[in-house]
Design a protein around this motif. Sequence first.
Motif, PDB file in Angstrom:
ATOM      1  N   ASP A 130       0.887  -1.162   0.000  1.00  0.00           N
ATOM      2  CA  ASP A 130       0.000   0.000   0.000  1.00  0.00           C
ATOM      3  C   ASP A 130       0.928   1.214   0.000  1.00  0.00           C
ATOM      4  OD1 ASP A 130      -1.686   2.118   0.562  1.00  0.00           O
ATOM      5  OD2 ASP A 130      -2.711   1.143   2.229  1.00  0.00           O
ATOM      6  N   SER A 131       0.971   1.950  -1.110  1.00  0.00           N
ATOM      7  CA  SER A 131       1.985   3.002  -1.250  1.00  0.00           C
ATOM      8  C   SER A 131       1.654   4.282  -0.496  1.00  0.00           C
ATOM      9  CB  SER A 131       2.201   3.330  -2.736  1.00  0.00           C
ATOM     10  OG  SER A 131       1.168   4.182  -3.214  1.00  0.00           O
ATOM     11  N   HIS A 132       0.470   4.346   0.144  1.00  0.00           N
ATOM     12  CA  HIS A 132       0.111   5.590   0.834  1.00  0.00           C
ATOM     13  C   HIS A 132      -1.035   5.306   1.798  1.00  0.00           C
ATOM     14  CE1 HIS A 132       0.011  10.176   0.579  1.00  0.00           C
ATOM     15  NE2 HIS A 132      -1.058   9.910   1.319  1.00  0.00           N
TER      16      HIS A 132
ATOM     17  N   HIS B 134       0.575  10.952  -5.576  1.00  0.00           N
ATOM     18  CA  HIS B 134      -0.306  10.161  -4.716  1.00  0.00           C
ATOM     19  C   HIS B 134      -1.756  10.447  -5.108  1.00  0.00           C
ATOM     20  CE1 HIS B 134      -3.034  10.668  -1.274  1.00  0.00           C
ATOM     21  NE2 HIS B 134      -2.686  11.936  -1.192  1.00  0.00           N
TER      22      HIS B 134
ATOM     23  N   SER C  63       0.148   6.923  -8.529  1.00  0.00           N
ATOM     24  CA  SER C  63      -0.425   5.992  -7.567  1.00  0.00           C
ATOM     25  C   SER C  63      -1.937   6.132  -7.583  1.00  0.00           C
ATOM     26  CB  SER C  63       0.123   6.287  -6.172  1.00  0.00           C
ATOM     27  OG  SER C  63      -0.390   5.352  -5.246  1.00  0.00           O
TER      28      SER C  63
ATOM     29  N   GLU D 268      -2.675   2.401  -3.860  1.00  0.00           N
ATOM     30  CA  GLU D 268      -2.706   2.918  -2.489  1.00  0.00           C
ATOM     31  C   GLU D 268      -4.133   2.892  -1.965  1.00  0.00           C
ATOM     32  OE1 GLU D 268      -3.170   7.410  -2.036  1.00  0.00           O
ATOM     33  OE2 GLU D 268      -1.846   7.285  -3.785  1.00  0.00           O
TER      34      GLU D 268
ATOM     35  N   THR E 187       6.714  -0.005  -6.424  1.00  0.00           N
ATOM     36  CA  THR E 187       6.683   0.656  -5.115  1.00  0.00           C
ATOM     37  C   THR E 187       8.047   0.561  -4.448  1.00  0.00           C
ATOM     38  OG1 THR E 187       4.402  -0.137  -4.958  1.00  0.00           O
ATOM     39  CG2 THR E 187       5.273   1.004  -3.049  1.00  0.00           C
TER      40      THR E 187
END
Length: 291
Positions: free
Chosen positions: A22-24, A190, A210, A238, A285
Amino acid sequence: MAPQDKNTPPPLPEPLRVAVADSHTHLDMQDSSVEEALAKAASVGVTTVVQVGCDLAGSRWAAETAAAHDSVHATVALHPNEAPRIVLGDPDGWSRQGARGPGGDSALDEALAEIDRLAALPQVRGVGETGLDYFRTGPEGMAAQEASFRAHIEIAKRHGKALVIHDREAHDDVLRILREEGAPDRVVFHCYSGDAEMAKICAAAGYFMSFAGNVTFKNAQHLRDALAVAPPELVLVETDAPFLTPAPYRGRANAPYLIPVTLRAMAEVTAMTEDAMATAVAANTARAFGY
């Protein structure tokens, strides 16, 4: 959907076969403990999370949490809406700090010095979320917002960290400031919110895009069009949890364990298999955040 469902956490999705990140996410704004959130996420194949700072307290917390958990990486920043509150004051106490008086430019400089200090830590993999937000901040706050954004770009470059961008209704100015300052080697948009044309500009510059749960919303065709033209090697996924919960759970609290729902929707848009999409975003990621 009955109103009482709003408080019921969405069910666990079918686990992914290829583990992803989960990038954010904002674990500090979610109801469960960090340990619970990470265990639940790992049970469906979300084995890494990037915990994002939005203010000084949240950035310190992100750095501490990443130091304590191998599967958590941190980013640190003053959110674009935080900078004007530091400079001009926040009489309504809208942010988590409660009501604040105006601190002026010197208070912003002090806060940025602390972000700079945190950005040097090894578990801090990015500087963000920073950028511009013309949705919440009016013209009077734009100077503080832009000064803060430019300072974060410089901090990211000096420390060799990824730059995580919050861009809300400010696409042209965000892209212009990145050009003017010279972007860091790794830039992540993001919760990508632009259209397909902007996705081509980002792709040409090598910026990561993202995608969050809103890519599943009925009214978000422009996001699906952007995802369709984004190079697979520049795409991340994300939650932005607890916000932007993917359909069909929109309106309920989001959490990292719901990444598979968004990832499967993304695979469908791009005509990639679920495993191919997961393999790509996992590698992307790690490359974006240098872990």
